[in-house]
Enzyme design. Sequence first.
Site, mmCIF file in Angstrom:
data_model
loop_
_atom_site.group_PDB
_atom_site.id
_atom_site.type_symbol
_atom_site.label_atom_id
_atom_site.label_comp_id
_atom_site.label_asym_id
_atom_site.label_seq_id
_atom_site.Cartn_x
_atom_site.Cartn_y
_atom_site.Cartn_z
ATOM 1 N N SER A 139 -4.285 -9.690 0.361
ATOM 2 C CA SER A 139 -3.535 -8.638 -0.227
ATOM 3 C C SER A 139 -2.424 -9.122 -1.364
ATOM 4 C CB SER A 139 -2.896 -7.897 0.852
ATOM 5 O OG SER A 139 -1.852 -7.219 0.473
ATOM 6 N N ASP A 181 -10.153 -1.662 -6.019
ATOM 7 C CA ASP A 181 -9.563 -0.349 -6.364
ATOM 8 C C ASP A 181 -10.930 0.132 -7.096
ATOM 9 O OD1 ASP A 181 -7.398 -0.695 -5.522
ATOM 10 O OD2 ASP A 181 -6.416 -1.304 -7.281
ATOM 11 N N ARG A 235 -7.709 7.805 -7.091
ATOM 12 C CA ARG A 235 -9.208 7.042 -7.509
ATOM 13 C C ARG A 235 -10.411 7.891 -7.314
ATOM 14 N NH1 ARG A 235 -7.188 2.952 -10.194
ATOM 15 N NH2 ARG A 235 -5.298 1.916 -9.319
HETATM 16 C C1 S3P Z 1 -2.150 -4.062 -5.856
HETATM 17 C C2 S3P Z 1 -2.808 -4.486 -4.919
HETATM 18 C C3 S3P Z 1 -4.033 -4.195 -4.252
HETATM 19 C C4 S3P Z 1 -4.401 -2.803 -4.865
HETATM 20 C C5 S3P Z 1 -3.282 -1.773 -5.294
HETATM 21 C C6 S3P Z 1 -2.486 -2.444 -6.298
HETATM 22 C C7 S3P Z 1 -0.882 -4.625 -6.327
HETATM 23 O O1 S3P Z 1 -3.491 -3.673 -2.818
HETATM 24 O O2 S3P Z 1 -5.368 -2.272 -4.019
HETATM 25 O O3 S3P Z 1 -3.792 -0.701 -5.892
HETATM 26 O O4 S3P Z 1 -0.261 -4.062 -7.361
HETATM 27 O O5 S3P Z 1 -0.561 -5.536 -5.716
HETATM 28 P P1 S3P Z 1 -3.496 -4.818 -1.636
HETATM 29 O O6 S3P Z 1 -2.540 -5.720 -1.813
HETATM 30 O O7 S3P Z 1 -3.087 -3.936 -0.616
HETATM 31 O O8 S3P Z 1 -4.923 -5.305 -1.448
#
Ligand code: S3P
Length: 423
Positions: A162, A310, A383
């Site tokens: 993440s 995403d 989305r």
């Molecule tokens: C993001 C990280 C992702 C992604 C989100 C944006 C970011 O989430 O799904 O739309 O900007 O760091 P996670 O960190 O929970 O995977």
Amino acid sequence: MAALNVPGLRVRGSVRVPGDKSISHRALIFGAIAHGSSRIEHILESADIHSTAEALRALGATVPPLSPKMYLQGRDMHSPRSPLDCGNSGTTARLLAGVVAGARLRATFIGDASLSKRPMRRIAEPLRAMGAHVELAPNGSLPMTVEGHKVIGIDYESSVASAQVKSAILIAAVLGRVRARVHEPHLSRDHTERMLQARGVELRREGTAVEVAPAQNVLPADVRVPADPSSAAFFVALALLADAGELRLTDVCLNRTRTGFFDVLRRMGAKLETGDRREEGGEDVGTIVARPSQLHGVEITEDEVPSMIDELPLFACLATRADGESIVRGAAELRVKESDRIATLVGNLTRLGATAEELPDGFRILGSRSRLRGRAETHGDHRIAMSFGILGALSGNQIEVDDPACAAVSYPEFWNDLRRVQQ
Ligand code: S3P
């Protein structure tokens, strides 16, 4: 000779989709943290980015209204007088929790119904280990109160890939002037690392681990936000599934941690070209040209998931038109996004007449030529709305999206752009 009249959906034109959402959040946050003036061009003007701008203002930063060319003056922040409303935005809540912990402030984070269900223990745990006091609702979500104390260095083994968890830790460490090392199971998007390096922060990257050295200043830097690959993906998919024509997506961020969807499309047989590749402000950028293509089903494995996380809702919609079966595994994270995207996708697809099956950590879809008809329930998830918007634009399908307005979270002009590229 008379022009050949191709029935069905014909697309044409060039689209510069709005600025990247992840980079826009970070451009504001790092602009507010740095001491000095930063220029931001092409920031995404969407609901999620308004949430970050507003929260930073409440923390004492001088953030002007979002506009195509804006200047930010960083300075010391203070604890806000009222709770920080993060709206629908997980990135706002999780990255700013890192700011509050690192700058030794106190703030309560709240959000809309969707964000209030999303897991926050994943940032509470490392931030507590770094010395912050973090209180969560009993189910581990918002409201969340973070109170920063003397920051302690950390060596953190994250169980999820993440970027939000990784970024919260790195931001808290830099502001608290301590060392931090984060190791994740697969590499998540690395915009935070790139932005820190561009601001003079010494950072060491090794495979899926990253380490920041202690006691560093964050220098101001200018950002030109590239077009969001997660938004461009909708038009790439539309062109591939159209009956005729071509679409050109310009200025797209082609950072390798974000382009998994385009790689998978090529594996499915997509006619995709990339050109005009260049580096801009520490990010790879280029043009994508997409044309109608016969696609075949593929299997997506766990290691591919973070670089297309995403885009998986769109992938599911696209897979209904590919030959054969498509399977996604190792994507349990989809269950804790803006909606439970596995349940939302499979529920909608099945209701519309497609063959789709839920797996605990993904889904299975069988492509076919059958027409899809009915109403898609978005559950307020941007989305999901846009993915079914694309599916509904394809010849033969008739799909009504229950809440098209929720696209404003990341792409307010989506429906207008979708109309514009169809002939
Ligand atoms: C993001 C990280 C992702 C992604 C989100 C944006 C970011 O989430 O799904 O739309 O900007 O760091 P996670 O960190 O929970 O995977």
